[in-house]
Enzyme design. Structure first.
Site, PDB file in Angstrom:
ATOM      1  N   THR A  27      37.805  49.151  35.804  1.00 27.29           N
ATOM      2  CA  THR A  27      37.947  48.020  34.885  1.00 27.29           C
ATOM      3  C   THR A  27      36.547  47.647  34.420  1.00 27.29           C
ATOM      4  OG1 THR A  27      37.682  46.426  36.658  1.00 27.29           O
ATOM      5  CG2 THR A  27      39.938  47.108  36.164  1.00 27.29           C
ATOM      6  N   VAL A  86      31.984  48.491  44.032  1.00 27.08           N
ATOM      7  CA  VAL A  86      31.173  47.531  43.279  1.00 27.08           C
ATOM      8  C   VAL A  86      30.520  48.247  42.097  1.00 27.08           C
ATOM      9  CG1 VAL A  86      29.252  45.903  43.382  1.00 27.08           C
ATOM     10  CG2 VAL A  86      30.747  46.189  45.383  1.00 27.08           C
ATOM     11  N   LYS A  87      30.874  47.757  40.909  1.00 31.30           N
ATOM     12  CA  LYS A  87      30.377  48.390  39.683  1.00 31.30           C
ATOM     13  C   LYS A  87      29.135  47.635  39.213  1.00 31.30           C
ATOM     14  CE  LYS A  87      32.636  50.297  35.579  1.00 31.30           C
ATOM     15  NZ  LYS A  87      33.732  50.085  34.639  1.00 31.30           N
ATOM     16  N   LEU A  88      28.036  48.374  39.071  1.00 32.36           N
ATOM     17  CA  LEU A  88      26.733  47.763  38.774  1.00 32.36           C
ATOM     18  C   LEU A  88      26.162  48.336  37.490  1.00 32.36           C
ATOM     19  CD1 LEU A  88      25.423  48.381  42.377  1.00 32.36           C
ATOM     20  CD2 LEU A  88      25.838  46.097  41.437  1.00 32.36           C
TER      21      LEU A  88
END
Ligand code: E4P
Length: 217
Positions: A27, A86-88
């Site tokens: 997402t 965790v999208k960074l």
């Protein structure tokens, strides 16, 4: 090769999960907004719902752009469910946060990657996934698939374990080409994934089989 669906739409996620070939979900804030999911409380609730719907990794993006903020938000997201990745964002602070989370054994996805150099740094920082955006490169008349090939070569040269998650996949041929180039994962819309099913000879052949069966009954 893993298949992720790139959406926050619950119906499409359910449909892809029902196919039995789904390995996860990605997402981003734009996809959340598209579904009318706004505000931290609702976004968190939505992530939890997605995790309940699928078996596999669910990428949840931080909004902060400073190291401390990314760590705080990333820890909150990771605490929601072990499926959360965790999208960074691919920034200096994002690389620092990626190293922080990989040292703690928390899965990460470095997003907004548009060059081989960025992908090299993501692997050095121990990212679980690196997300080169192939469609957006194509949009500016740059060969997105070439980037997948470059990253594959670099990661293979040094045996980096970071998985290449081909993102911004826009159509079915992108998936085939990414598979040929050795991308570990693709994330795209349901339509692009379902496009893999289609062949006119399958439809013609099935129609003939069914018609011939009817003749004998
Ligand atoms: C990846 O994780 C992103 O959500 C996504 O693939 C972006 O795709 P787009 O370029 O079609 O918006």
């Amino acid at each position: 090769m893993k298949f992720f669906i790139d959406t926050a739409n619950l119906e499409q996620i359910k449909e892809a999960q029902a196919l039995g070939i789904l390995d996860g979900v990605t997402t981003n804030p734009s996809l959340m907004a598209k579904e009318g999911i706004t505000g931290v409380h609702n976004i968190i609730k939505h992530y939890k719902t997605i995790c309940d719907l699928v078996i596999g990794d669910v990428s949840a993006e931080v909004i902060a752009t400073d190291f401390e903020g990314m760590v705080k938000q990333g820890e909150e997201l990771a605490a929601l469910n072990p499926q959360i990745v965790v999208k960074l964002p691919m920034l200096k602070e994002g690389i620092k946060a990626c190293k922080y989370f990989s040292d703690k054994g928390i899965k990460t996805n470095m997003t907004l990657v548009f060059s081989a150099g960025q992908a090299l740094l993501a692997a050095k920082a121990g990212a679980t996934y690196v997300s080169p955006f192939i469609g957006r490169l194509d949009d500016i008349s740059t060969d997105g698939l070439h980037l997948i090939a470059e990253i594959r070569q670099i990661y293979d040269n040094y045996n980096f374990q970071t998985e290449i998650l081909a993102a911004s996949v826009r159509h079915t041929m992108h998936i085939i080409d990414c598979a040929k180039l050795g991308a570990d994962v693709i994330t795209g819309p349901l339509k692009a994934i379902e496009g893999l099913l289609s062949h006119p000879l399958t439809d013609i052949g099935l129609a003939k089989f069914l018609a011939d069966f009817k003749k004998g009954n």
